[in-house]
Design a protein around this motif. Structure first.
Motif, mmCIF file in Angstrom:
data_model
loop_
_atom_site.group_PDB
_atom_site.id
_atom_site.type_symbol
_atom_site.label_atom_id
_atom_site.label_comp_id
_atom_site.label_asym_id
_atom_site.label_seq_id
_atom_site.Cartn_x
_atom_site.Cartn_y
_atom_site.Cartn_z
ATOM 1 N N LEU A 124 0.921 -1.276 0.274
ATOM 2 C CA LEU A 124 -0.438 -0.166 -0.122
ATOM 3 C C LEU A 124 0.901 1.233 0.229
ATOM 4 N N ALA A 125 1.483 0.652 0.830
ATOM 5 C CA ALA A 125 3.083 2.366 1.157
ATOM 6 C C ALA A 125 3.950 2.907 -0.994
ATOM 7 N N ALA A 126 3.424 1.896 -1.190
ATOM 8 C CA ALA A 126 4.490 1.863 -2.511
ATOM 9 C C ALA A 126 3.456 2.697 -3.498
ATOM 10 N N GLN A 127 2.460 2.290 -3.488
ATOM 11 C CA GLN A 127 1.034 2.625 -3.947
ATOM 12 C C GLN A 127 1.316 4.600 -4.523
ATOM 13 N N GLU A 128 1.410 5.188 -4.953
ATOM 14 C CA GLU A 128 1.570 6.592 -5.399
ATOM 15 C C GLU A 128 0.982 6.948 -5.546
ATOM 16 N N ASP A 129 -0.295 6.875 -5.883
ATOM 17 C CA ASP A 129 -1.475 7.975 -6.444
ATOM 18 C C ASP A 129 -2.268 7.546 -4.537
ATOM 19 N N LEU A 130 -2.033 6.978 -3.115
ATOM 20 C CA LEU A 130 -2.469 7.022 -2.768
ATOM 21 C C LEU A 130 -2.008 8.324 -1.481
ATOM 22 N N PRO A 131 -3.525 8.878 -1.356
ATOM 23 C CA PRO A 131 -3.772 10.376 -0.608
ATOM 24 C C PRO A 131 -2.725 10.407 0.260
ATOM 25 N N ALA B 29 6.332 -0.846 6.085
ATOM 26 C CA ALA B 29 5.425 0.264 5.048
ATOM 27 C C ALA B 29 6.452 1.130 4.454
ATOM 28 N N ARG B 30 7.078 2.321 5.313
ATOM 29 C CA ARG B 30 7.915 3.302 5.704
ATOM 30 C C ARG B 30 9.875 2.893 4.406
ATOM 31 N N ARG B 31 9.962 1.563 5.082
ATOM 32 C CA ARG B 31 10.319 1.183 3.894
ATOM 33 C C ARG B 31 10.496 1.273 2.627
ATOM 34 N N SER B 32 9.980 0.432 2.669
ATOM 35 C CA SER B 32 8.900 0.157 0.986
ATOM 36 C C SER B 32 8.673 1.363 0.380
ATOM 37 N N MET B 33 7.876 2.336 1.077
ATOM 38 C CA MET B 33 8.275 3.767 0.959
ATOM 39 C C MET B 33 9.311 4.413 0.611
ATOM 40 N N ALA B 34 10.524 4.545 1.129
ATOM 41 C CA ALA B 34 11.944 5.080 0.950
ATOM 42 C C ALA B 34 12.192 4.732 -0.426
ATOM 43 N N LEU B 35 12.001 2.568 -0.493
ATOM 44 C CA LEU B 35 12.477 2.033 -1.127
ATOM 45 C C LEU B 35 12.195 2.328 -3.195
ATOM 46 N N ARG B 36 10.813 2.920 -3.036
ATOM 47 C CA ARG B 36 9.855 2.554 -4.330
ATOM 48 C C ARG B 36 9.471 3.722 -4.449
ATOM 49 N N ILE C 191 11.813 10.349 6.734
ATOM 50 C CA ILE C 191 11.345 9.406 6.095
ATOM 51 C C ILE C 191 13.337 9.169 7.094
ATOM 52 N N ILE C 192 14.208 10.327 7.295
ATOM 53 C CA ILE C 192 15.434 10.487 7.017
ATOM 54 C C ILE C 192 15.298 10.437 9.052
ATOM 55 N N LYS C 193 14.387 10.866 10.036
ATOM 56 C CA LYS C 193 14.919 10.738 11.050
ATOM 57 C C LYS C 193 13.990 9.876 11.899
ATOM 58 N N LEU C 194 12.675 8.432 10.878
ATOM 59 C CA LEU C 194 12.248 7.689 11.729
ATOM 60 C C LEU C 194 12.988 6.133 11.605
#
Length: 89
Positions: free
Chosen positions: A10-17, A30-37, A49-52
């Motif tokens: 879900l986090a990798a979906q770019e059309d996510l609100p 989810a954060r790692r997936s988001m950061a990577l993709r 993302i860096i702070k977390l």
């Protein structure tokens, strides 16, 4: 169904609100997936993302611009400057 896998996808979906993107930042997988993709990360999202603690995943994302505030110092500080080869020396 694996909840971590579902949230990561879900986090990798770019059309996510954006409100859901910000909520998913709190989930480590989810954060790692988001950061990577994700290719649409804003500077504010990148900083969070860096702070977390997901800077290594973020460093592998070639869509993150090299001119993000303090990004070059971050990659060098983490020993990731070789992974971010397109950064100026």
């Amino acid at each position: 169904m694996n909840l971590d896998a579902e949230l990561s996808a879900l986090a990798a979906q770019e059309d996510l609100p954006s409100d859901l993107v910000w909520r998913l930042l709190r989930h480590p997988a989810a954060r790692r997936s988001m950061a990577l993709r994700r290719r649409d990360l804003t500077e504010r999202l990148i900083e969070e993302i860096i702070k977390l603690g997901s800077a290594r995943s973020l460093a592998a994302n070639t869509s993150v611009p090299a001119d993000v505030s303090n990004a070059q110092d971050l990659w060098i500080g983490l020993g990731l400057e070789r992974e971010r080869a397109y950064l100026p020396e």
